[in-house]
Motif scaffolding. Structure first.
Motif, PDB file in Angstrom:
ATOM      1  N   PHE A 179      37.742  33.027  44.517  1.00 16.33           N
ATOM      2  CA  PHE A 179      38.693  33.501  43.511  1.00 16.33           C
ATOM      3  C   PHE A 179      38.016  34.492  42.569  1.00 16.33           C
ATOM      4  O   PHE A 179      38.580  35.540  42.229  1.00 16.33           O
ATOM      5  N   GLY A 180      36.797  34.165  42.156  1.00 17.78           N
ATOM      6  CA  GLY A 180      36.051  35.075  41.291  1.00 17.78           C
ATOM      7  C   GLY A 180      35.778  36.404  41.967  1.00 17.78           C
ATOM      8  O   GLY A 180      35.843  37.467  41.330  1.00 17.78           O
ATOM      9  N   GLY A 181      35.479  36.351  43.268  1.00 16.68           N
ATOM     10  CA  GLY A 181      35.288  37.593  44.012  1.00 16.68           C
ATOM     11  C   GLY A 181      36.546  38.440  44.012  1.00 16.68           C
ATOM     12  O   GLY A 181      36.491  39.668  43.881  1.00 16.68           O
ATOM     13  N   GLY A 182      37.691  37.774  44.135  1.00 18.07           N
ATOM     14  CA  GLY A 182      38.961  38.496  44.081  1.00 18.07           C
ATOM     15  C   GLY A 182      39.192  39.151  42.734  1.00 18.07           C
ATOM     16  O   GLY A 182      39.689  40.281  42.649  1.00 18.07           O
ATOM     17  N   VAL A 183      38.820  38.449  41.664  1.00 19.71           N
ATOM     18  CA  VAL A 183      38.957  39.012  40.319  1.00 19.71           C
ATOM     19  C   VAL A 183      38.067  40.244  40.163  1.00 19.71           C
ATOM     20  O   VAL A 183      38.484  41.273  39.610  1.00 19.71           O
ATOM     21  N   VAL A 184      36.835  40.152  40.667  1.00 20.50           N
ATOM     22  CA  VAL A 184      35.910  41.291  40.584  1.00 20.50           C
ATOM     23  C   VAL A 184      36.472  42.494  41.337  1.00 20.50           C
ATOM     24  O   VAL A 184      36.445  43.631  40.837  1.00 20.50           O
ATOM     25  N   VAL A 185      36.987  42.259  42.537  1.00 19.67           N
ATOM     26  CA  VAL A 185      37.571  43.353  43.321  1.00 19.67           C
ATOM     27  C   VAL A 185      38.729  43.995  42.558  1.00 19.67           C
ATOM     28  O   VAL A 185      38.856  45.226  42.508  1.00 19.67           O
ATOM     29  N   SER A 186      39.568  43.172  41.944  1.00 18.26           N
ATOM     30  CA  SER A 186      40.704  43.698  41.180  1.00 18.26           C
ATOM     31  C   SER A 186      40.234  44.543  40.000  1.00 18.26           C
ATOM     32  O   SER A 186      40.768  45.633  39.745  1.00 18.26           O
ATOM     33  N   LEU A 187      39.234  44.055  39.276  1.00 15.58           N
ATOM     34  CA  LEU A 187      38.739  44.786  38.111  1.00 15.58           C
ATOM     35  C   LEU A 187      38.080  46.105  38.511  1.00 15.58           C
ATOM     36  O   LEU A 187      38.320  47.148  37.888  1.00 15.58           O
TER      37      LEU A 187
END
Length: 250
Positions: free
Chosen positions: A83-91
């Motif tokens: 989930f954190g990886g997904g947040v990083v990709v989004s940012l």
């Protein structure tokens, strides 16, 4: 019958499939960079065949994520990392590629499913595996068709509530104006994750897990499969640079 031999926490063939899928994903994203960032003329990439290729990559990742739930114990850690990886990709995409940003992509989905399964696992174990596989996959197909053709739209008053629009997009009901270059909301995709989850149990009951997935190792590709998350995180910047060099040379 229930498989009685001890099942390995790493199944080589699962890593192999994941590794092959990683290679496909890198290839797909490299071509995406060439076509959409550097205007390369590759007509096939915009065809239905390319769409099927892209979907097969994502379907495989999500199915394997559900299947692999049974192979590890640190579910909270795995879920938060994904989930954190997904947040990083989004940012990062919001900053670097604001017109092509990723919102609620495949990493966010997989991380969400893993975290949700921490709550659901004990209940879902009581469902017969064969029933679970069948019902989950049918629900996935039905909801995938429905959410694509008849998305729920809110009234104009409710659309002013920004957080509500975000929550609906995360669940699977994007509102007018929403865009994402990699969009995998909970609905319908959580049911594909569930299909993988129940598929493992079904094959385990038949005594087929080790027989089907315990061998077939290809060292380099299996390495990619074992480290798929970190490779996912770093591959796009590398693809971006390589695509730039290719576009400059050719």
């Amino acid at each position: 019958m229930l498989e009685t031999t001890q099942i390995k926490q790493r199944l080589p063939f699962i890593d192999l499939i994941r590794g092959i899928t990683i290679i496909e994903m890198i290839s797909y994203h490299f071509l995406w960079d060439l076509v959409y960032l550097y205007n390369a003329d590759i007509p096939w990439y915009k065809s239905h065949g390319a769409y099927i290729w892209q979907q097969s990559i994502c379907w495989t990742f999500i199915l394997l994520a559900g299947f692999s739930w049974h192979l590890g114990k640190k579910h909270m850690k795995r879920g938060l990392w994904a989930f954190g990886g997904g947040v990083v990709v989004s940012l990062v995409t919001a900053i670097v590629l604001p017109n092509d940003r990723v919102r609620y992509g495949v990493l966010t989905l997989i991380g969400s499913c893993i975290l949700i399964w921490i709550l659901l696992d004990k209940v879902l174990k009581k469902i017969p595996a064969g029933v679970g596989v069948s019902v989950s996959f049918v629900l996935f197909l039905i909801l995938r068709s429905w959410t694509k053709q008849d998305p729920i739209q809110l009234s104009d008053n409710l659309l002013n509530v920004t957080w509500l629009k975000s929550v609906l997009a995360y669940i699977g009901f994007p509102q007018a104006g929403f865009s994402s270059t990699d969009y995998f909301p909970l609905l319908p995709w959580i049911f594909l994750f569930a299909t993988g989850y129940f598929l493992y149990s079904f094959l385990q009951e038949k005594g087929l897990i080790n027989r089907l997935f315990g061998k077939w190792k290809v060292p380099g590709i299996n390495f990619l499969g074992k480290h798929s998350l970190i490779i996912y995180m770093i591959h796009q910047p590398i693809c971006y640079v390589v695509a730039f060099l290719v576009s400059e040379i050719f």
